[in-house]
Scaffold this active site. Sequence first.
Site, PDB file in Angstrom:
ATOM      1  CG  ASP A  19      19.355 -34.636  47.312  1.00 12.81           C
ATOM      2  OD1 ASP A  19      18.560 -33.547  46.879  1.00 12.81           O
ATOM      3  OD2 ASP A  19      20.140 -34.920  46.743  1.00 12.81           O
ATOM      4  NE  ARG A  23      16.718 -36.456  42.799  1.00 11.85           N
ATOM      5  CZ  ARG A  23      17.803 -36.794  43.243  1.00 11.85           C
ATOM      6  NH1 ARG A  23      18.400 -37.972  43.024  1.00 11.85           N
ATOM      7  NH2 ARG A  23      18.347 -36.304  44.355  1.00 11.85           N
ATOM      8  CG  ASN A  67      18.190 -25.256  48.392  1.00 10.83           C
ATOM      9  OD1 ASN A  67      18.362 -25.807  49.396  1.00 10.83           O
ATOM     10  ND2 ASN A  67      18.646 -25.567  47.171  1.00 10.83           N
TER      11      ASN A  67
HETATM   12  C1  FPP Z   1      15.789 -31.401  48.928  1.00 11.55           C
HETATM   13  O1  FPP Z   1      15.249 -32.062  47.745  1.00 11.55           O
HETATM   14  C2  FPP Z   1      14.971 -30.954  50.147  1.00 11.55           C
HETATM   15  C3  FPP Z   1      15.234 -29.598  50.129  1.00 11.55           C
HETATM   16  C4  FPP Z   1      15.955 -28.788  49.242  1.00 11.55           C
HETATM   17  C5  FPP Z   1      14.204 -28.903  51.052  1.00 11.55           C
HETATM   18  C6  FPP Z   1      14.098 -29.811  52.460  1.00 11.55           C
HETATM   19  C7  FPP Z   1      12.789 -29.103  53.114  1.00 11.55           C
HETATM   20  C8  FPP Z   1      11.988 -30.294  53.657  1.00 11.55           C
HETATM   21  C9  FPP Z   1      12.208 -31.869  53.866  1.00 11.55           C
HETATM   22  C10 FPP Z   1      10.757 -29.584  54.336  1.00 11.55           C
HETATM   23  C11 FPP Z   1      10.888 -28.513  55.464  1.00 11.55           C
HETATM   24  C12 FPP Z   1      11.903 -28.926  56.254  1.00 11.55           C
HETATM   25  C13 FPP Z   1      11.722 -28.626  57.736  1.00 11.55           C
HETATM   26  C14 FPP Z   1      12.934 -28.737  58.588  1.00 11.55           C
HETATM   27  C15 FPP Z   1      10.444 -28.250  58.253  1.00 11.55           C
HETATM   28  P1  FPP Z   1      15.260 -31.603  46.375  1.00 11.55           P
HETATM   29  O2  FPP Z   1      14.109 -30.600  46.326  1.00 11.55           O
HETATM   30  O3  FPP Z   1      16.761 -31.161  46.074  1.00 11.55           O
HETATM   31  O4  FPP Z   1      15.030 -32.925  45.771  1.00 11.55           O
HETATM   32  P2  FPP Z   1      15.612 -33.234  44.057  1.00 11.55           P
HETATM   33  O5  FPP Z   1      17.039 -33.445  44.307  1.00 11.55           O
HETATM   34  O6  FPP Z   1      15.007 -34.551  43.997  1.00 11.55           O
HETATM   35  O7  FPP Z   1      15.233 -32.374  43.269  1.00 11.55           O
END
Ligand code: FPP
Length: 241
Positions: A19, A23, A67
């Site tokens: 997560d 941000r 998501n």
């Molecule tokens: C959460 O951060 C992250 C995700 C929803 C996506 C995770 C994906 C990756 C790390 C890249 C690809 C993954 C693989 C396995 C190849 P957020 O967007 O919810 O961040 P925020 O809470 O700060 O908005």
Amino acid sequence: MTQLIDKENLPKHIAITMDGNGRWAKEKGKMRVFGHNHGVKAVKDTVEGAVEYGIKFLTLFAFSTENWNRPRQEVNALMTLLISTINKETKTLMENNVKLTSIGDISKLPEKCQKELSEAIEITKNNKRMTLTLALSYSGKWEIINAVKEIIKNKIDAESITENIFEQYLSTKNVPEPELLIRTSGEHRISNFMLWQIAYSELYFTDKMWPDFRRTDLKEAIINYQKRDRRFGRTANNKYE
Ligand code: FPP
């Protein structure tokens, strides 16, 4: 003195809620996608670190059922990133003897993504050192409902249902329950991840945003886990005093 991991007391299975990509990018004045792109570096280093430390199962929460409600451009960018990362990193998985699997409603993913994923799963299926599971279009509630549907479709006798039988209908049926669940970005929530499987998991929260997470952070989480007293509802040392 740098602390060492106790190889005799390793969690067999570590699950991670990655997560903070959005941000992290915002802090730098960039688009959210910039954070996801950098999140891939963290994925790579964490997977390699888990192999190095002797972890047998690693599950990454990469895309939740919820998501899908993000802006279309972000969803598309994440899917494209998944496709390119799986394609590029299958070689690394082979070099590290890592078997790739997935959990979640894979049929919801774009066809190209499903194809890339199933090819990588097929190529890596005989690897033995670690199993890497990507949770994609996954949520704990979805998985439990799905298990109930399968049980009803299979006309299983209600009286015969035990925890063990129920677990055979979860997408994690071939994976032990995670002893350790890590969440980055300072949020202290489960957010619909592995609701059944984390009944007795140790929870570890770090303020690091996912794109900054590295194998040294994984090591710190494992060492922290190793200091905990896991009682599973029993008293300490089974004593009454
Ligand atoms: C959460 O951060 C992250 C995700 C929803 C996506 C995770 C994906 C990756 C790390 C890249 C690809 C993954 C693989 C396995 C190849 P957020 O967007 O919810 O961040 P925020 O809470 O700060 O908005």
